[in-house]
Write a protein that holds these residues in place. Structure first.
Motif, PDB file in Angstrom:
ATOM      1  N   PRO A  34      23.636 -48.274  40.110  1.00 30.11           N
ATOM      2  CA  PRO A  34      25.076 -48.195  39.463  1.00 30.11           C
ATOM      3  C   PRO A  34      25.511 -48.625  38.066  1.00 30.11           C
ATOM      4  O   PRO A  34      26.741 -48.107  37.614  1.00 30.11           O
ATOM      5  CB  PRO A  34      25.871 -49.002  40.568  1.00 30.11           C
ATOM      6  CG  PRO A  34      25.204 -50.082  40.979  1.00 30.11           C
ATOM      7  CD  PRO A  34      23.472 -49.448  41.032  1.00 30.11           C
ATOM      8  N   GLU A  35      24.631 -49.216  37.579  1.00 22.27           N
ATOM      9  CA  GLU A  35      24.964 -49.786  36.340  1.00 22.27           C
ATOM     10  C   GLU A  35      24.344 -48.945  35.223  1.00 22.27           C
ATOM     11  O   GLU A  35      24.567 -49.252  33.869  1.00 22.27           O
ATOM     12  CB  GLU A  35      24.372 -51.298  35.891  1.00 22.27           C
ATOM     13  CG  GLU A  35      25.124 -52.328  37.010  1.00 22.27           C
ATOM     14  CD  GLU A  35      24.532 -53.573  37.024  1.00 22.27           C
ATOM     15  OE1 GLU A  35      23.930 -53.818  36.051  1.00 22.27           O
ATOM     16  OE2 GLU A  35      24.692 -54.488  37.746  1.00 22.27           O
ATOM     17  N   ARG A  36      23.935 -47.922  35.644  1.00 21.45           N
ATOM     18  CA  ARG A  36      23.379 -46.959  34.576  1.00 21.45           C
ATOM     19  C   ARG A  36      24.568 -46.450  34.010  1.00 21.45           C
ATOM     20  O   ARG A  36      25.540 -46.037  34.237  1.00 21.45           O
ATOM     21  CB  ARG A  36      22.540 -45.719  35.267  1.00 21.45           C
ATOM     22  CG  ARG A  36      21.947 -44.781  34.302  1.00 21.45           C
ATOM     23  CD  ARG A  36      21.662 -43.440  34.820  1.00 21.45           C
ATOM     24  NE  ARG A  36      23.032 -42.708  34.816  1.00 21.45           N
ATOM     25  CZ  ARG A  36      23.435 -41.698  35.305  1.00 21.45           C
ATOM     26  NH1 ARG A  36      22.399 -40.926  36.394  1.00 21.45           N
ATOM     27  NH2 ARG A  36      24.468 -40.844  35.646  1.00 21.45           N
ATOM     28  N   GLY A  37      24.184 -46.105  32.430  1.00 24.08           N
ATOM     29  CA  GLY A  37      25.267 -45.640  31.835  1.00 24.08           C
ATOM     30  C   GLY A  37      25.499 -44.044  31.801  1.00 24.08           C
ATOM     31  O   GLY A  37      24.623 -43.603  32.588  1.00 24.08           O
ATOM     32  N   PRO A  38      26.209 -43.437  30.970  1.00 24.60           N
ATOM     33  CA  PRO A  38      26.337 -41.962  30.868  1.00 24.60           C
ATOM     34  C   PRO A  38      25.028 -41.426  30.642  1.00 24.60           C
ATOM     35  O   PRO A  38      24.190 -41.965  29.658  1.00 24.60           O
ATOM     36  CB  PRO A  38      27.374 -41.712  30.130  1.00 24.60           C
ATOM     37  CG  PRO A  38      28.039 -42.959  29.737  1.00 24.60           C
ATOM     38  CD  PRO A  38      27.046 -44.020  30.170  1.00 24.60           C
ATOM     39  N   LEU A  39      24.393 -40.108  31.100  1.00 22.40           N
ATOM     40  CA  LEU A  39      23.312 -39.416  31.101  1.00 22.40           C
ATOM     41  C   LEU A  39      23.743 -38.107  30.779  1.00 22.40           C
ATOM     42  O   LEU A  39      24.174 -37.401  31.310  1.00 22.40           O
ATOM     43  CB  LEU A  39      22.371 -39.896  32.207  1.00 22.40           C
ATOM     44  CG  LEU A  39      21.200 -39.243  32.290  1.00 22.40           C
ATOM     45  CD1 LEU A  39      20.109 -39.685  31.076  1.00 22.40           C
ATOM     46  CD2 LEU A  39      20.402 -39.144  33.598  1.00 22.40           C
ATOM     47  N   LEU A  40      22.856 -37.692  29.463  1.00 21.06           N
ATOM     48  CA  LEU A  40      23.166 -36.406  29.256  1.00 21.06           C
ATOM     49  C   LEU A  40      21.475 -36.039  29.307  1.00 21.06           C
ATOM     50  O   LEU A  40      20.592 -36.514  28.560  1.00 21.06           O
ATOM     51  CB  LEU A  40      23.704 -36.214  27.763  1.00 21.06           C
ATOM     52  CG  LEU A  40      23.686 -34.889  27.243  1.00 21.06           C
ATOM     53  CD1 LEU A  40      24.578 -33.781  28.099  1.00 21.06           C
ATOM     54  CD2 LEU A  40      24.267 -34.727  25.966  1.00 21.06           C
ATOM     55  N   ILE A  41      21.469 -34.896  30.076  1.00 24.33           N
ATOM     56  CA  ILE A  41      20.109 -34.092  30.081  1.00 24.33           C
ATOM     57  C   ILE A  41      20.124 -32.910  29.261  1.00 24.33           C
ATOM     58  O   ILE A  41      20.920 -32.007  29.532  1.00 24.33           O
ATOM     59  CB  ILE A  41      19.821 -33.911  31.296  1.00 24.33           C
ATOM     60  CG1 ILE A  41      19.337 -35.210  32.388  1.00 24.33           C
ATOM     61  CG2 ILE A  41      18.212 -33.191  31.436  1.00 24.33           C
ATOM     62  CD1 ILE A  41      18.976 -35.201  33.713  1.00 24.33           C
ATOM     63  N   GLY A  67      27.481 -42.937  38.124  1.00 27.83           N
ATOM     64  CA  GLY A  67      27.768 -42.849  36.546  1.00 27.83           C
ATOM     65  C   GLY A  67      27.688 -41.281  36.129  1.00 27.83           C
ATOM     66  O   GLY A  67      27.352 -40.679  37.198  1.00 27.83           O
ATOM     67  N   THR A  68      28.157 -41.181  35.126  1.00 28.14           N
ATOM     68  CA  THR A  68      28.359 -39.821  34.604  1.00 28.14           C
ATOM     69  C   THR A  68      27.110 -39.169  34.407  1.00 28.14           C
ATOM     70  O   THR A  68      26.028 -39.924  33.493  1.00 28.14           O
ATOM     71  CB  THR A  68      29.205 -39.622  33.198  1.00 28.14           C
ATOM     72  OG1 THR A  68      30.461 -40.166  33.815  1.00 28.14           O
ATOM     73  CG2 THR A  68      29.243 -38.553  32.796  1.00 28.14           C
ATOM     74  N   ALA A  96      28.927 -35.499  20.544  1.00 27.74           N
ATOM     75  CA  ALA A  96      30.043 -35.201  21.120  1.00 27.74           C
ATOM     76  C   ALA A  96      30.177 -35.740  22.475  1.00 27.74           C
ATOM     77  O   ALA A  96      31.165 -36.654  22.999  1.00 27.74           O
ATOM     78  CB  ALA A  96      30.291 -33.848  21.426  1.00 27.74           C
ATOM     79  N   PHE A  97      28.964 -36.073  23.247  1.00 23.90           N
ATOM     80  CA  PHE A  97      28.723 -36.634  24.620  1.00 23.90           C
ATOM     81  C   PHE A  97      28.981 -38.103  24.485  1.00 23.90           C
ATOM     82  O   PHE A  97      29.871 -38.772  25.274  1.00 23.90           O
ATOM     83  CB  PHE A  97      27.459 -36.385  25.158  1.00 23.90           C
ATOM     84  CG  PHE A  97      27.132 -36.786  26.558  1.00 23.90           C
ATOM     85  CD1 PHE A  97      27.755 -36.310  27.594  1.00 23.90           C
ATOM     86  CD2 PHE A  97      26.549 -38.256  26.446  1.00 23.90           C
ATOM     87  CE1 PHE A  97      27.508 -37.106  28.907  1.00 23.90           C
ATOM     88  CE2 PHE A  97      26.422 -38.900  27.684  1.00 23.90           C
ATOM     89  CZ  PHE A  97      26.888 -38.314  28.931  1.00 23.90           C
ATOM     90  N   VAL A  98      28.274 -38.480  23.426  1.00 21.65           N
ATOM     91  CA  VAL A  98      28.527 -40.020  23.257  1.00 21.65           C
ATOM     92  C   VAL A  98      29.759 -40.606  22.986  1.00 21.65           C
ATOM     93  O   VAL A  98      30.420 -41.573  23.223  1.00 21.65           O
ATOM     94  CB  VAL A  98      27.352 -40.563  22.218  1.00 21.65           C
ATOM     95  CG1 VAL A  98      27.641 -42.013  21.611  1.00 21.65           C
ATOM     96  CG2 VAL A  98      25.891 -40.267  22.590  1.00 21.65           C
ATOM     97  N   GLN A  99      30.393 -39.659  21.955  1.00 20.58           N
ATOM     98  CA  GLN A  99      31.614 -39.953  21.570  1.00 20.58           C
ATOM     99  C   GLN A  99      32.800 -39.944  22.593  1.00 20.58           C
ATOM    100  O   GLN A  99      33.756 -41.015  22.582  1.00 20.58           O
ATOM    101  CB  GLN A  99      32.181 -39.003  20.294  1.00 20.58           C
ATOM    102  CG  GLN A  99      31.544 -39.451  19.103  1.00 20.58           C
ATOM    103  CD  GLN A  99      31.701 -38.263  18.087  1.00 20.58           C
ATOM    104  OE1 GLN A  99      32.175 -37.114  18.353  1.00 20.58           O
ATOM    105  NE2 GLN A  99      31.564 -38.806  16.740  1.00 20.58           N
ATOM    106  N   ARG A 100      32.595 -39.292  23.679  1.00 21.07           N
ATOM    107  CA  ARG A 100      33.462 -39.564  24.727  1.00 21.07           C
ATOM    108  C   ARG A 100      33.358 -40.699  25.406  1.00 21.07           C
ATOM    109  O   ARG A 100      34.368 -41.188  26.244  1.00 21.07           O
ATOM    110  CB  ARG A 100      33.220 -38.224  25.916  1.00 21.07           C
ATOM    111  CG  ARG A 100      33.283 -37.067  25.110  1.00 21.07           C
ATOM    112  CD  ARG A 100      33.223 -35.746  26.135  1.00 21.07           C
ATOM    113  NE  ARG A 100      32.956 -36.218  27.601  1.00 21.07           N
ATOM    114  CZ  ARG A 100      32.203 -35.244  28.267  1.00 21.07           C
ATOM    115  NH1 ARG A 100      31.098 -34.812  28.070  1.00 21.07           N
ATOM    116  NH2 ARG A 100      31.929 -35.930  29.607  1.00 21.07           N
TER     117      ARG A 100
END
Length: 103
Positions: A34-41, A67-68, A96-100
């Motif tokens: 649950p502590e995982r940060g946002p993830l973009l694949i 997480g997201t 753009a993903f990180v900036q959100r």
């Protein structure tokens, strides 16, 4: 002239046998953390090394995490999408993903 650098073989064996280790070992991924940060694949539509079906399967696993998790498939791009021409479009998607999520 050839140089040989002595190194431990353990990481190679761990990688080679990762799929056969029922307990996960060093290569295990805790997709429920649950502590995982946002993830973009990010995947390439024409990627034959890691095809879109694999990146989508990874996304489905990670999307169950609280997480997201998001997935982007870059059209007409292969496995080297971050180093080929057009890399800037991939970097812009990631930025753009990180900036959100930056406060």
């Amino acid at each position: 002239m050839t140089f040989h650098v002595p190194a431990a073989g353990a990481p190679l064996f761990q990688s080679a046998l990762a799929n056969f280790n029922p307990y996960g070992g060093e290569t295990a991924v805790d997709s429920k953390n649950p502590e995982r940060g946002p993830l973009l694949i990010i995947g390439g539509e024409q990627d034959h090394a890691v095809p879109p079906a694999i990146t989508h399967a990874s996304y489905r696993i990670q999307s169950k995490n609280p997480g997201t998790a998001e997935e982007i498939t870059i059209p007409n791009r292969g496995h080297s999408l971050t180093i080929d021409s057009g890399w800037r479009a991939v970097a812009d998607e990631a930025l753009a993903f990180v900036q959100r999520f930056v406060e």
